[in-house]
Design an enzyme around this catalytic site. Structure first.
Site, mmCIF file in Angstrom:
data_model
loop_
_atom_site.group_PDB
_atom_site.id
_atom_site.type_symbol
_atom_site.label_atom_id
_atom_site.label_comp_id
_atom_site.label_asym_id
_atom_site.label_seq_id
_atom_site.Cartn_x
_atom_site.Cartn_y
_atom_site.Cartn_z
ATOM 1 N N SER A 151 3.048 -5.942 -7.257
ATOM 2 C CA SER A 151 3.411 -5.438 -7.698
ATOM 3 C C SER A 151 4.129 -4.984 -8.747
ATOM 4 O O SER A 151 4.144 -5.718 -9.914
ATOM 5 C CB SER A 151 3.837 -3.701 -6.741
ATOM 6 O OG SER A 151 3.645 -2.551 -7.723
ATOM 7 N N ASP A 193 -6.758 0.859 -7.942
ATOM 8 C CA ASP A 193 -5.563 0.944 -7.953
ATOM 9 C C ASP A 193 -4.857 1.407 -9.002
ATOM 10 O O ASP A 193 -5.741 1.764 -10.252
ATOM 11 C CB ASP A 193 -4.782 -0.886 -8.545
ATOM 12 C CG ASP A 193 -3.972 -0.591 -8.407
ATOM 13 O OD1 ASP A 193 -2.758 0.531 -7.993
ATOM 14 O OD2 ASP A 193 -3.218 -1.568 -8.183
ATOM 15 N N HIS A 224 -3.143 -1.493 -2.802
ATOM 16 C CA HIS A 224 -2.104 -1.524 -4.040
ATOM 17 C C HIS A 224 -1.336 -2.278 -3.043
ATOM 18 O O HIS A 224 -0.959 -3.131 -2.879
ATOM 19 C CB HIS A 224 -1.576 -0.353 -4.434
ATOM 20 C CG HIS A 224 -0.824 -0.680 -5.484
ATOM 21 N ND1 HIS A 224 -1.062 -1.510 -6.893
ATOM 22 C CD2 HIS A 224 0.818 -0.940 -5.723
ATOM 23 C CE1 HIS A 224 0.224 -1.229 -7.316
ATOM 24 N NE2 HIS A 224 1.089 -1.398 -6.743
#
Length: 324
Positions: free
Chosen positions: A136, A270, A299
């Site tokens: 991320s 996502d 995610h």
């Protein structure tokens, strides 16, 4: 699911100050110190995990253990929390009690980049090659690390569900930006009140929040209890607010300069980095190793798919490791 105490994997836990901020480090393998050049037993390679946000090392506990085992226990696998995202143990403050201000705005996005570079400088010999596995916002941090410290011996960077562009314009960003940038202080009071609850009640609340998942990693429950700390939440939300404002344009220059070292892995559903972001980067870098998830992983894969992700990464890196 087996409890982590039953896993026969050597795991060392440290709470340290890095750039003057409390930092939680989990180290898989027998190597506890990689900064001493005198030792002939130093490994040639370190796998270092750069977390997402919340940047709590505990979320990656199962992931690093699975990765370590998948690598036949040959290389150390470490995860370093973001500065100030962990609840320090009793007797340790969130910020080091010193007159020296090590880093301006250490809890901000730029500070977190410098925090990871500082950790490597102080804790890892410069002769050791690196595999950076980022998740991320950790992917943005990793690209910045490679940009700012070209001397790092990065063998490969694996960027998982990379939030490296247009975060505020993503579906989740549109929802969260007003909350993070204008209303985050409103959240502090309920978190403060909840912080007085017994630990067991906090864990029950976390389980209730995850009730929609078929399975979840038990270590994510104990880790999530950290989120009942006002100091942790304040630092987490502050960093997130900066992400919405600062992660705008994709750094195509750094990507181009390091393309052969990068693996991108995008999700199909996502809401932080939607599929058209994948389509566009794939078009811009047709020779890049840019993959689209075919397994439907979320995610926040660390909640329920750590072992699956670790197995995929091990497979991707086999060629690199055989060339060492």
């Amino acid at each position: 699911m087996r409890s982590m105490s039953e896993e026969p994997v050597p795991l060392h836990e440290e709470f340290i100050y890095c750039c003057g901020a409390a930092t939680h480090v989990l180290k898989c393998g027998p190597w506890k110190d990689l900064s001493k050049d005198e030792s002939k037993n130093l490994p040639r390679l370190l796998f270092m995990i750069i977390p997402g946000n919340p940047g709590l090392a505990g979320y990656y506990r199962t992931f690093i253990q699975a990765l370590y085992c998948g690598l036949n226990q040959q290389y150390p696998v470490w995860v370093v929390s973001h500065a100030g995202h962990c609840k320090p143990p009793s007797g340790m403050e969130m910020i080091e009690d010193t007159d020296i201000k090590e880093l301006e705005d250490v809890f901000g996005l730029n500070g977190q980049v410098e925090h990871k570079l500082n950790f490597l400088k102080k804790n890892v010999s410069k002769d050791i090659k690196l595999v950076l596995i980022a998740h991320s916002i950790g992917c943005y941090i990793t690209l910045e690390m490679m940009k700012r410290a070209s001397e790092l011996q990065v063998l490969r960077s694996v960027l998982l569900f990379p939030t490296i562009e247009r975060m505020a314009q993503s579906p989740q960003g549109k929802l969260m930006t007003p909350l993070l940038c204008k209303l985050r202080y409103v959240l502090y009071m309920p978190v403060y009140l909840l912080s007085f609850l017994p630990e067991g009640v906090k864990a029950s609340l976390v389980r209730f929040a995850l009730r929609g998942m078929k399975t979840y990693d038990e270590s994510s429950i104990t880790t999530s209890v950290n989120l009942f700390s006002v100091d942790c939440i304040a630092n987490i939300l502050y960093m997130a607010s900066q992400e919405m404002m600062k992660v705008v344009e994709r750094d195509s220059t750094t990507i181009k300069q390091n393309l052969k070292k990068l693996i991108f892995y995008y999700g199909t559903g996502d809401s932080w980095c939607p599929q058209h972001y994948y389509d566009e980067i794939k078009m811009d870098f047709p020779d890049g190793d840019i993959r689209l998830c075919e397994k439907g992983l979320r995610h926040a894969f660390v909640l329920d798919a750590s072992k699956e992700m670790a197995a995929m990464i091990t497979d991707w890196l086999q060629d690199d490791l055989t060339k060492l």
